[in-house]
Structures are given as C-alpha cells and as structure tokens.
Design a protein around this motif. Structure first.
Motif, PDB file in Angstrom:
ATOM      1  N   PRO A 123       0.814  -1.220   0.000  1.00  0.00           N
ATOM      2  CA  PRO A 123       0.000   0.000   0.000  1.00  0.00           C
ATOM      3  C   PRO A 123       0.848   1.271   0.000  1.00  0.00           C
ATOM      4  O   PRO A 123       1.930   1.304   0.591  1.00  0.00           O
ATOM      5  N   VAL A 124       0.317   2.302  -0.636  1.00  0.00           N
ATOM      6  CA  VAL A 124       1.031   3.569  -0.815  1.00  0.00           C
ATOM      7  C   VAL A 124       0.272   4.692  -0.108  1.00  0.00           C
ATOM      8  O   VAL A 124      -0.952   4.805  -0.228  1.00  0.00           O
ATOM      9  N   LEU A 125       1.019   5.530   0.610  1.00  0.00           N
ATOM     10  CA  LEU A 125       0.464   6.697   1.287  1.00  0.00           C
ATOM     11  C   LEU A 125       1.208   7.932   0.796  1.00  0.00           C
ATOM     12  O   LEU A 125       2.445   7.974   0.819  1.00  0.00           O
ATOM     13  N   MET A 126       0.454   8.943   0.352  1.00  0.00           N
ATOM     14  CA  MET A 126       1.071  10.150  -0.194  1.00  0.00           C
ATOM     15  C   MET A 126       0.088  11.311  -0.150  1.00  0.00           C
ATOM     16  O   MET A 126      -1.084  11.125   0.187  1.00  0.00           O
ATOM     17  N   ASN A 127       0.568  12.481  -0.504  1.00  0.00           N
ATOM     18  CA  ASN A 127      -0.318  13.621  -0.706  1.00  0.00           C
ATOM     19  C   ASN A 127      -1.046  13.462  -2.031  1.00  0.00           C
ATOM     20  O   ASN A 127      -0.553  12.789  -2.945  1.00  0.00           O
ATOM     21  N   LYS A 128      -2.196  14.099  -2.148  1.00  0.00           N
ATOM     22  CA  LYS A 128      -2.965  14.017  -3.392  1.00  0.00           C
ATOM     23  C   LYS A 128      -2.378  15.024  -4.388  1.00  0.00           C
ATOM     24  O   LYS A 128      -2.834  16.163  -4.506  1.00  0.00           O
ATOM     25  N   LEU A 129      -1.355  14.594  -5.104  1.00  0.00           N
ATOM     26  CA  LEU A 129      -0.673  15.473  -6.051  1.00  0.00           C
ATOM     27  C   LEU A 129      -1.603  15.843  -7.196  1.00  0.00           C
ATOM     28  O   LEU A 129      -2.374  14.998  -7.672  1.00  0.00           O
ATOM     29  N   PRO A 130      -1.540  17.078  -7.687  1.00  0.00           N
ATOM     30  CA  PRO A 130      -2.436  17.500  -8.770  1.00  0.00           C
ATOM     31  C   PRO A 130      -2.217  16.759 -10.086  1.00  0.00           C
ATOM     32  O   PRO A 130      -3.105  16.748 -10.931  1.00  0.00           O
ATOM     33  N   CYS A 131      -1.064  16.113 -10.240  1.00  0.00           N
ATOM     34  CA  CYS A 131      -0.805  15.352 -11.465  1.00  0.00           C
ATOM     35  C   CYS A 131      -1.548  14.024 -11.501  1.00  0.00           C
ATOM     36  O   CYS A 131      -1.670  13.390 -12.557  1.00  0.00           O
ATOM     37  N   LEU A 132      -2.054  13.580 -10.358  1.00  0.00           N
ATOM     38  CA  LEU A 132      -2.777  12.303 -10.301  1.00  0.00           C
ATOM     39  C   LEU A 132      -4.165  12.444 -10.898  1.00  0.00           C
ATOM     40  O   LEU A 132      -4.919  13.353 -10.537  1.00  0.00           O
ATOM     41  N   THR A 133      -4.522  11.549 -11.796  1.00  0.00           N
ATOM     42  CA  THR A 133      -5.894  11.518 -12.301  1.00  0.00           C
ATOM     43  C   THR A 133      -6.764  10.768 -11.289  1.00  0.00           C
ATOM     44  O   THR A 133      -6.271   9.978 -10.484  1.00  0.00           O
ATOM     45  N   ASP A 134      -8.066  11.036 -11.332  1.00  0.00           N
ATOM     46  CA  ASP A 134      -8.939  10.510 -10.276  1.00  0.00           C
ATOM     47  C   ASP A 134      -9.087   8.996 -10.294  1.00  0.00           C
ATOM     48  O   ASP A 134      -9.580   8.410  -9.327  1.00  0.00           O
ATOM     49  N   ASP A 135      -8.657   8.329 -11.379  1.00  0.00           N
ATOM     50  CA  ASP A 135      -8.755   6.870 -11.388  1.00  0.00           C
ATOM     51  C   ASP A 135      -7.757   6.225 -10.420  1.00  0.00           C
ATOM     52  O   ASP A 135      -7.892   5.043 -10.080  1.00  0.00           O
ATOM     53  N   TYR A 136      -6.787   6.989  -9.936  1.00  0.00           N
ATOM     54  CA  TYR A 136      -5.838   6.474  -8.948  1.00  0.00           C
ATOM     55  C   TYR A 136      -6.394   6.546  -7.513  1.00  0.00           C
ATOM     56  O   TYR A 136      -5.864   5.882  -6.619  1.00  0.00           O
ATOM     57  N   TYR A 137      -7.420   7.333  -7.300  1.00  0.00           N
ATOM     58  CA  TYR A 137      -7.827   7.672  -5.943  1.00  0.00           C
ATOM     59  C   TYR A 137      -8.268   6.472  -5.103  1.00  0.00           C
ATOM     60  O   TYR A 137      -8.122   6.493  -3.882  1.00  0.00           O
TER      61      TYR A 137
END
Length: 197
Positions: A123-137
């Motif tokens: 599992p990965v924990l990170m900030n919600k970077l603006p480059c991430l598309t919502d399908d990663y959420y």
C-alpha cells in the motif's frame, strides 16, 4: 512501466512482518521532496512496533543518519541497487511518498515512484498530487501535507490490520498492471493523435 513490472516481487502475505509495521521511503532524500515531513511524523509515533526504512541519497542524509543513531527503529540503507529496493518494498507494510502537493511543478510532473510503489503490491500513502488523475484515488491512501496528518494516517492504517492492507495493495498493483501498462498508454497517445487530425 516495464522496468517496474519486470522487477516487481509478488507481495505474498507471508512476506509481511506480522510483529512490526515497516514504513519505507525509497528515492531521493532531498528536503525539497518532503523527506523531513516523514522524519518528523515518525518522531511523533512513540511505538516500538513501527519501523522506518529509508533508501537513497540527498541533502537530508545527515539528518537521517543522526535519527538512526538516536532511534533504534530507524534503518538507513543508503544508496542500494534497484533489486534490493524492490525487495524492501515488497517486505514493507506501507510505502510513503511525502512530496508536497503545493509545489507548482507537481501539476505537470508525474513521479515514476508512484508507479514503482504501486506495482510492488505494498500500500502507498502520499499527498494528493495534482498530477494524479482521479482513477488512482481508489488505490492510494492520502494524507494532508503536515507531519501530524501523516503520523495520524500511519497509525490509522496500522489499526486496519495486515489482511486489509495486503488486499488493498494487491488491488492497486493489479490496477496499474492492467490499466497503466505500455499498451494502454500507447493506445491513449494514438487516440489523441487521431482525434487531433
């Protein structure tokens, strides 16, 4: 993508350390990438069940070495080869990318670390970077910038139990392998070019 997929170690339940909750950061340990947020968050966790592993080189190296001298729960691995990094990623309980979402460049720069982390099955924990598309959420855990928020989220995830985290990590790995592979990405490029004509 291929270099991560080819080197990924299947994250089997027996690889998870049941007695310790191992947090791992691998990559550049430059302060501009948020490593001090992780260090400060870990200092706020006063529990011997938690272990922090850090791999890499950068301007925070001395801070990490000094922390490891004072806190037996911290292990600094230094700069190690990629196969060893992948092995550690597969054995960890949680992978953290503390990069801040407030930096302007994160709108345009997708960190390859995110794909590498997800493919590990941990599992990965990170900030919600603006480059991430919502399908990663649905496949990443998020916290809100501060070391307090990060520490709180780490403690929360530990309480969810290893079975939940193993299942979550496995779903994230399958999401990336099935939807973010080179064939899918090339298909998107071709579609964009055809639509442009």
């Amino acid at each position: 993508y291929n270099k991560f997929a080819n080197n990924a170690i299947v994250n089997k339940p027996e690889l998870i350390n049941k007695d310790k909750f191992i947090i791992l950061y691998s990559g550049s340990i430059s302060k501009r990438y948020g490593i001090m947020t992780l260090i400060n968050a870990f200092k706020n966790i006063k529990n011997d069940e938690f272990i922090l592993w850090i791999c890499g080189e950068g301007d925070a190296k001395n801070d990490i070495i000094n922390l490891a001298k004072m806190d037996k729960r911290v292990k600094y691995w230094g700069q190690i080869d990629v196969s060893h990094v992948h092995e550690l990623q597969s054995k960890a309980s949680l992978l953290i990318n503390p990069r801040s979402a407030n930096d302007e460049y994160t709108k345009y720069s997708f960190p390859s670390k995110t794909i590498e982390y997800l493919v590990s099955g941990t599992p990965v924990l990170m900030n919600k970077l603006p480059c991430l598309t919502d399908d990663y959420y649905d496949y990443i855990f998020f916290y809100n910038e501060t070391s307090v928020s990060l520490a709180t989220k780490i403690l929360e995830l530990k309480e969810r139990g290893s079975d939940y985290l193993i299942e979550f990590g496995d779903k994230a790995k399958n999401f990336v392998l099935n939807n973010k592979n080179s064939y899918k990405q090339c298909g998107k490029i071709l579609k964009m070019l055809n639509d442009y004509k």
